[in-house]
Design a protein around this motif. Structure first.
Motif, PDB file in Angstrom:
ATOM      1  N   HIS A   1       0.839  -1.180   0.000  1.00  0.00           N
ATOM      2  CA  HIS A   1       0.000   0.000   0.000  1.00  0.00           C
ATOM      3  C   HIS A   1       0.882   1.241   0.000  1.00  0.00           C
ATOM      4  O   HIS A   1       2.026   1.216   0.441  1.00  0.00           O
ATOM      5  CB  HIS A   1      -0.923  -0.008   1.227  1.00  0.00           C
ATOM      6  N   ALA A   2       0.312   2.333  -0.486  1.00  0.00           N
ATOM      7  CA  ALA A   2       1.051   3.588  -0.503  1.00  0.00           C
ATOM      8  C   ALA A   2       1.269   4.087   0.918  1.00  0.00           C
ATOM      9  O   ALA A   2       0.582   3.692   1.861  1.00  0.00           O
ATOM     10  CB  ALA A   2       0.293   4.617  -1.330  1.00  0.00           C
ATOM     11  N   ASP A   3       2.243   4.979   1.058  1.00  0.00           N
ATOM     12  CA  ASP A   3       2.548   5.543   2.364  1.00  0.00           C
ATOM     13  C   ASP A   3       1.376   6.350   2.907  1.00  0.00           C
ATOM     14  O   ASP A   3       0.705   7.081   2.174  1.00  0.00           O
ATOM     15  CB  ASP A   3       3.764   6.466   2.279  1.00  0.00           C
ATOM     16  N   ARG A   4       1.159   6.209   4.209  1.00  0.00           N
ATOM     17  CA  ARG A   4       0.310   7.144   4.938  1.00  0.00           C
ATOM     18  C   ARG A   4       1.231   8.256   5.434  1.00  0.00           C
ATOM     19  O   ARG A   4       2.251   7.992   6.058  1.00  0.00           O
ATOM     20  CB  ARG A   4      -0.381   6.455   6.115  1.00  0.00           C
ATOM     21  N   VAL A   5       0.881   9.487   5.135  1.00  0.00           N
ATOM     22  CA  VAL A   5       1.749  10.618   5.442  1.00  0.00           C
ATOM     23  C   VAL A   5       1.147  11.433   6.581  1.00  0.00           C
ATOM     24  O   VAL A   5      -0.044  11.761   6.564  1.00  0.00           O
ATOM     25  CB  VAL A   5       1.945  11.515   4.201  1.00  0.00           C
ATOM     26  N   PHE A   6       1.981  11.742   7.565  1.00  0.00           N
ATOM     27  CA  PHE A   6       1.569  12.556   8.702  1.00  0.00           C
ATOM     28  C   PHE A   6       2.445  13.802   8.740  1.00  0.00           C
ATOM     29  O   PHE A   6       3.676  13.708   8.801  1.00  0.00           O
ATOM     30  CB  PHE A   6       1.712  11.774  10.015  1.00  0.00           C
ATOM     31  N   ARG A   7       1.795  14.973   8.707  1.00  0.00           N
ATOM     32  CA  ARG A   7       2.525  16.235   8.752  1.00  0.00           C
ATOM     33  C   ARG A   7       1.731  17.224   9.599  1.00  0.00           C
ATOM     34  O   ARG A   7       0.529  17.057   9.829  1.00  0.00           O
ATOM     35  CB  ARG A   7       2.729  16.808   7.347  1.00  0.00           C
ATOM     36  N   SER A   8       2.426  18.269  10.048  1.00  0.00           N
ATOM     37  CA  SER A   8       1.785  19.311  10.837  1.00  0.00           C
ATOM     38  C   SER A   8       1.362  20.450   9.915  1.00  0.00           C
ATOM     39  O   SER A   8       2.214  21.160   9.358  1.00  0.00           O
ATOM     40  CB  SER A   8       2.742  19.828  11.918  1.00  0.00           C
ATOM     41  N   SER A   9       0.062  20.633   9.744  1.00  0.00           N
ATOM     42  CA  SER A   9      -0.429  21.707   8.879  1.00  0.00           C
ATOM     43  C   SER A   9      -0.078  23.077   9.445  1.00  0.00           C
ATOM     44  O   SER A   9       0.239  24.011   8.692  1.00  0.00           O
ATOM     45  CB  SER A   9      -1.942  21.585   8.691  1.00  0.00           C
ATOM     46  N   LEU A  10      -0.113  23.215  10.771  1.00  0.00           N
ATOM     47  CA  LEU A  10       0.257  24.484  11.384  1.00  0.00           C
ATOM     48  C   LEU A  10       1.735  24.784  11.169  1.00  0.00           C
ATOM     49  O   LEU A  10       2.123  25.935  10.931  1.00  0.00           O
ATOM     50  CB  LEU A  10      -0.060  24.461  12.881  1.00  0.00           C
ATOM     51  N   GLY A  11       2.576  23.755  11.263  1.00  0.00           N
ATOM     52  CA  GLY A  11       4.001  23.945  11.027  1.00  0.00           C
ATOM     53  C   GLY A  11       4.280  24.390   9.599  1.00  0.00           C
ATOM     54  O   GLY A  11       5.097  25.286   9.359  1.00  0.00           O
ATOM     55  N   ILE A  12       3.605  23.768   8.642  1.00  0.00           N
ATOM     56  CA  ILE A  12       3.805  24.134   7.239  1.00  0.00           C
ATOM     57  C   ILE A  12       3.345  25.567   6.994  1.00  0.00           C
ATOM     58  O   ILE A  12       4.024  26.359   6.326  1.00  0.00           O
ATOM     59  CB  ILE A  12       3.055  23.154   6.321  1.00  0.00           C
ATOM     60  N   ALA A  13       2.178  25.927   7.549  1.00  0.00           N
ATOM     61  CA  ALA A  13       1.670  27.288   7.367  1.00  0.00           C
ATOM     62  C   ALA A  13       2.623  28.305   7.980  1.00  0.00           C
ATOM     63  O   ALA A  13       2.917  29.354   7.374  1.00  0.00           O
ATOM     64  CB  ALA A  13       0.281  27.414   7.994  1.00  0.00           C
ATOM     65  N   GLY A  14       3.123  27.999   9.173  1.00  0.00           N
ATOM     66  CA  GLY A  14       4.078  28.910   9.801  1.00  0.00           C
ATOM     67  C   GLY A  14       5.351  29.042   8.997  1.00  0.00           C
ATOM     68  O   GLY A  14       5.915  30.138   8.886  1.00  0.00           O
ATOM     69  N   GLY A  15       5.822  27.940   8.414  1.00  0.00           N
ATOM     70  CA  GLY A  15       7.024  27.993   7.600  1.00  0.00           C
ATOM     71  C   GLY A  15       6.845  28.840   6.351  1.00  0.00           C
ATOM     72  O   GLY A  15       7.730  29.607   5.975  1.00  0.00           O
ATOM     73  N   VAL A  16       5.689  28.698   5.712  1.00  0.00           N
ATOM     74  CA  VAL A  16       5.424  29.496   4.518  1.00  0.00           C
ATOM     75  C   VAL A  16       5.401  30.985   4.860  1.00  0.00           C
ATOM     76  O   VAL A  16       5.964  31.820   4.136  1.00  0.00           O
ATOM     77  CB  VAL A  16       4.093  29.069   3.875  1.00  0.00           C
ATOM     78  N   ILE A  17       4.775  31.332   5.980  1.00  0.00           N
ATOM     79  CA  ILE A  17       4.729  32.741   6.397  1.00  0.00           C
ATOM     80  C   ILE A  17       6.133  33.273   6.662  1.00  0.00           C
ATOM     81  O   ILE A  17       6.495  34.383   6.246  1.00  0.00           O
ATOM     82  CB  ILE A  17       3.840  32.887   7.648  1.00  0.00           C
ATOM     83  N   LEU A  18       6.945  32.487   7.356  1.00  0.00           N
ATOM     84  CA  LEU A  18       8.314  32.923   7.647  1.00  0.00           C
ATOM     85  C   LEU A  18       9.134  33.083   6.371  1.00  0.00           C
ATOM     86  O   LEU A  18       9.943  34.018   6.248  1.00  0.00           O
ATOM     87  CB  LEU A  18       8.979  31.929   8.597  1.00  0.00           C
ATOM     88  N   LEU A  19       8.947  32.175   5.418  1.00  0.00           N
ATOM     89  CA  LEU A  19       9.684  32.280   4.166  1.00  0.00           C
ATOM     90  C   LEU A  19       9.272  33.524   3.382  1.00  0.00           C
ATOM     91  O   LEU A  19      10.115  34.201   2.771  1.00  0.00           O
ATOM     92  CB  LEU A  19       9.463  31.028   3.317  1.00  0.00           C
ATOM     93  N   VAL A  20       7.992  33.830   3.398  1.00  0.00           N
ATOM     94  CA  VAL A  20       7.529  35.042   2.714  1.00  0.00           C
ATOM     95  C   VAL A  20       8.125  36.281   3.366  1.00  0.00           C
ATOM     96  O   VAL A  20       8.598  37.209   2.685  1.00  0.00           O
ATOM     97  CB  VAL A  20       5.989  35.101   2.716  1.00  0.00           C
TER      98      VAL A  20
END
Length: 215
Positions: A16-35
């Motif tokens: 079966h394909a991978d089940r992926v677990f990520r932090s949506s808040l972490g990703i959103a915060g990273g995008v804001i910091l990069l901008v």
């Protein structure tokens, strides 16, 4: 696009394909910091005078990989054969047979049969969510002091009594217990350093040091 190899030559793939677990808040915060880094850094690069553009460039080369490492990069991948943990500076591959336990205290952690411990950066523990789940569980027990499920209760109500992180760790623990005995899930842990993060960050740090010494 890569052409699949014949069955006799193609390596075995997970069922079966991978089940992926990520932090949506972490990703959103990273995008804001990069901008923000792009806006502030771009202004200094194009409008700065003297050594300012060089210092800004060195700072960006150092800071941007670190932002990516701690916010966007972390992820956990699980399939029938192994658990792959992508932390800020390392990627750890653990066949299920090498996993002894998974726990969620103040942080999510996985323990190997050899006694090693690795944090799951992509599955952060939220004490607020845990308290909310405890309140939901207490409220449900007051509604039914005998602990019986009502006819109208559904899966959503049950999950509301468990913090999302605790539920995720419980799901991964169940996978480790169920799949750990499979022949395909055996092997030693593998660790790879994230040189794509470490190399540019180190280059930016060296450039900053050189600029400060020669200034």
């Amino acid at each position: 696009m890569t052409t699949p190899e014949p069955p006799s030559q193609q390596p075995s793939e997970p069922a079966h394909a991978d089940r992926v677990f990520r932090s949506s808040l972490g990703i959103a915060g990273g995008v804001i910091l990069l901008v923000l880094a792009a806006l502030l850094g771009g202004d200094s690069l194009f409008r700065g005078e003297g050594r300012v553009p060089w210092i800004t460039l060195a700072g960006l080369v150092l800071v941007v990989p670190l932002i990516v490492a701690f916010t966007i990069r972390p992820a956990v991948f699980a399939n029938d054969e192994r658990l792959r943990i992508r932390n800020p500076f390392r990627t750890i591959v653990l066949p299920w047979g090498s996993v002894a336990d998974l726990r969620a205290g103040y942080s999510s952690e996985v323990f190997t049969q050899d006694g090693d411990k690795y944090q799951l950066w992509a599955i952060p523990v939220s004490l607020r969510q845990r308290k909310r789940a405890a309140r939901n569980a207490a409220r449900a027990s007051q509604d039914d002091p005998h602990g019986r499920s009502s006819v109208t209760a559904d899966v959503t109500d049950t999950k509301a009594r468990v913090a999302p992180t605790d539920q995720t760790v419980a799901d991964l623990r169940e996978l480790a217990e169920r799949l750990g005995g499979r022949p395909e899930a055996q092997g030693a842990p593998q660790i790879r350093w994230a040189y794509e993060i470490l190399a540019p960050a180190a280059a930016g740090l060296v450039l900053l040091v050189v600029l400060s010494v020669t200034g």
